[in-house]
Every structure is written in C-alpha cells, then in structure tokens.
Scaffold this motif. Sequence first.
Motif, PDB file in Angstrom:
ATOM      1  N   SER A 350      45.602  49.025  35.996  1.00 45.95           N
ATOM      2  CA  SER A 350      44.407  48.342  35.719  1.00 45.95           C
ATOM      3  C   SER A 350      44.339  46.745  35.869  1.00 45.95           C
ATOM      4  CB  SER A 350      43.843  48.516  34.250  1.00 45.95           C
ATOM      5  OG  SER A 350      43.853  50.127  33.990  1.00 45.95           O
ATOM      6  N   GLN A 354      41.969  44.857  38.766  1.00 44.82           N
ATOM      7  CA  GLN A 354      41.016  44.032  38.501  1.00 44.82           C
ATOM      8  C   GLN A 354      41.297  42.632  39.103  1.00 44.82           C
ATOM      9  OE1 GLN A 354      41.140  43.599  34.128  1.00 44.82           O
ATOM     10  NE2 GLN A 354      40.367  45.598  33.808  1.00 44.82           N
ATOM     11  N   GLN A 374      39.575  52.452  39.552  1.00 46.82           N
ATOM     12  CA  GLN A 374      39.417  52.556  38.065  1.00 46.82           C
ATOM     13  C   GLN A 374      39.449  53.744  37.483  1.00 46.82           C
ATOM     14  OE1 GLN A 374      40.482  50.159  36.104  1.00 46.82           O
ATOM     15  NE2 GLN A 374      39.997  48.024  36.709  1.00 46.82           N
ATOM     16  N   LYS A 378      41.753  55.952  34.804  1.00 49.22           N
ATOM     17  CA  LYS A 378      41.448  56.228  33.472  1.00 49.22           C
ATOM     18  C   LYS A 378      41.763  57.657  33.265  1.00 49.22           C
ATOM     19  CE  LYS A 378      37.855  52.758  32.904  1.00 49.22           C
ATOM     20  NZ  LYS A 378      36.417  52.665  32.825  1.00 49.22           N
TER      21      LYS A 378
END
Length: 511
Positions: A350, A354, A374, A378
């Motif tokens: 993650s 980002q 993303q 998850k």
Amino acid sequence: EMAAAGAASAQVAQAAGGGRSAGRDDFPARASAPALMSESGRALSVCGTAISFSKSVARYVHVMQRLPAAAPEAFGGLASLFEVLLLASFHAFWPGARVGSPGWDEGQVAEALAPKLKGSLLRMHHVYVEGSQGAPPPVRAESSLGAGGAGGAAAHSGRGRRETASDDAAAAVGSAARLLVDALHTPAVAARLGPGECIVAAESLRFCAEALRSWRPHVEQALAEATPHSASAQLALVASFYAQAVDSVPHVEAVLEGALMRKTLALGPAVSAVASQRWDIKEVGTAESAYVDRIAAAVDKALAHVALLPLGPDATTRVHAAMVDFVAAQLVEGYASARKCSQEGRAQMSIDVQTLQAHLAQRLDVPVSLERAQVYIKAFYKQPEELLPWAEEHPEFSARQLVALVHVIPAAQLKKKARDELIQAIEELRNGGVPVNGSSRPGLGDTGGVDADAATAAAARPATKLQLPAAPPRAFQNLGKWAQNEAAKLKANKTGSRANVLADQAGEPGS
C-alpha cells in the motif's frame, strides 16, 4: 480483391432489371458523415484506408437507396468490408496466437480480452478465414419483373446472376481476409509497427465506426423500403452487425493501447522486481521499495517518446490515461506472483502504490488513480468464504490473479480440499462466459455471439459434480509429495483393478 464486393453490387443492379440512374439529387446530407477534426479542433491522425472506407459507406448507402434490389447485398458487402478491416487490424497488433488457433484465447495476454470481443473475432475467423457459412444470407427483395410468364423467367435468371455475383464477392472478401491475416500477423510486421502506427490505427477504427453510426438511419430506411415483407429480419441483421462488430471497436482499441504501452512503457524489469521481492516481511519499511523508482523512470522515458509523436490534446490525454491503467495492471501482475504475504507485506504494498501514485500525478496530465492495485491489495485481507463473491464483483481481475489470492491464504484457515474447490470455482467463474475455441460458430444474426439454443439446453441440464482424483498441486516444490501420496493410494487400493485405476487417472484434468 475486397473491391469485388463493391463491383458485385453493380452486377446485382443489372440483374435486377435496371432502375433509375444513380443521381445525387436525393442523396443523404453529407453533414451526417464524421468530421476529420477532433473536439479540440485538431486534424485526426487517420490512415488513407479509413478515409476511403468512410467514402465507401456513402457510396454503398447510395446504391441501397437508388437500387432497392441490391440493398441487402450492398449492406452485406459493407459489413464484410468493415469486419475484415477490424480482423486485420487486430491481428496486426495482437501479440498472441492467431484467432482460431489452439489456445489463442488462453494465457496471460488473452485474459485481458473482453469476452464479447473473443466471440466476435472467432465468428469473423470462421466466416472469412475458414470460409464457413456463419452468417445467414440476406433476405432479397422481390423482383419488380413479377413472377409469371416471361417476366418470371427473367426474374429467375436475374436471381441466379445475383446469387453468382454474391458468391464471387464473398469468395473475394474471404481470400482478401486470409491474405491480410497471413501477411500482418508476423513478427516482422509487429517489429515495424511502432507507437505512431498504434495511434493511427486506433483513431482510424474509431473514425470508421463513427461513419457507420452516422449512416445507420439511412441504412435501416433503405433496407426497410427495399424489403417490406422481411423488414424486421433485415433490421435485426443490421442491429446484430452493429452490436457485434461496430460496438467491438472500443475493445480493439484497448488491444491497440496495450500494444502502444508495450512499445513505449517498458515495465518488464520493474514487474520482475515486484514479483521477486519478499512480501513475508516482519517489519514495514520506512520508505518505498526500489521498484517504485524504476517504474517512475520507465514512465519518464515513455513520456519523452510519446512527446515526439504527432498527437493532439485528445490523443495525448488518452495515452496518459492508458499509461495509468497499464501501470496499475502491471502492479497487480507483480503482486499476484507473491508466494507468501504477511500483514506487514501488504502494508508495504500500500505504501508503494501511494508513493508511485504521487510520482505519476506529477508527471501526467490526467487524474492518476491506481485504485485497481489498491483494491487487489485489500483482497489479501479477505476471508476464504468472501473471495468468490468478491471475484464476481470485480471482473477486471483474471483467474490467475484470483487464484494467487487463494494460494497466500494460510493452511490453518483453508484446508487443501477446500482450497482446491475454491480454485475450481474461481476458474469456472472466469472461463464460463468465454466461447471455447472451435466449439461454436455463431452467426451474424446471433446478437450474443453464442448459440442461444445450446446455451438454453446447457442451462436446463442438471449440474453434476464429478468425483475426480486430487489434481496435482500448482506449486512445483509440492509435486514430489503429491506423487508419493498418489502412489500410496494405488498400492492401498486392492479392491479395484490396476487398469481401472490408471484409466481413471488418464481422464483426470491436468494429468
């Protein structure tokens, strides 16, 4: 050779008994044709074939209006020309196997193809390349000479000449399709087609599709007036052509964008670094991983290459957006190669996504969102019973990427039998809607691209669960253990004969 389809319309008109001279007094307005300018006022980068095709659309519609007897054949020729153009453009930039060859719609490259495009391409291959009668013949208008006496004999002779002309045109189009596919789908052609050709091909197909859409009302009106007793059948044929061929252009554009990204954005080394990195770490790093800088450097190099292309603002925006989608898709491919992944490893993923998203936002002129990566990260937190419903909600992920999520689930949470059942359910979910290679030959009138009767019969058939031996594991390091277990089962099975056991194993998938 493809021009023979247009020449056949003139032969059909002579065989039909003549008619008014082809004047231009009641020809549809030229304003309905697509403009050669983009929304920003810049000239489009289209090839000469696209311009010639857009002019041919107007000529074909003119023939349909002034010579009603030739309207069905003229529409058939127009549809054949566009489908051959679509099939040839796909093969010129497609890195996989030829359409119709064994396994052409399988593998990592073919997983990105839309199921609708696969069905349309397979039908075009059967109709044009193999010469199968995949499309129903057009319903011909009644002859104006009548059905009795000498007029009836002349009408019968005219129908014979029309059918001969149509057969000659179909043979010419099929021969041209085979020549184009053989000539364009070669490594030499793929090496010569650069980023500029990808852009021109995409804009040219979009331009041809807009030309067909702008003339569609005139095509439907001409067919309805030419075949009043079978207007509904002709209109259904037109709707099927637009649904299967014209509406497939955006999917072919996605293939061309993928070719453009492969030629400009070299992410192979960076993706290999993602796949080889260990994600079963115990602590989260204080900075992003090294592959983030490698991807950012590859994007900078690609932008410098794209800046040299003759692109306007609209095309540049589409290319930048395609870069974002390509980076997100490649990140998912890299993460799907992880054999083990801890909670800290997911957190590191993650952070990397980002950070990379912030880097790309500074370089690209479009909103940057790596949401696809993303969302996949998850999914590592999903429970085993939540994966299958989640896969149904996210068709953008391939079967291989979904199976990778199953493999990283700890053995304490998912036993081997339940793991195999979940993998089988995922593979059936992803492969259930794709036509099997060579199994069906849908016609132009089948709007869904598959045999409706076969689909109905398959749905009505009760589902049976086969009791097969355990499939060999996908992990290579467990192959020896699996072989030992299977050998022990064979020795322990004293009630059945050895021949029956071997016959059962021979029918096992993947054996």
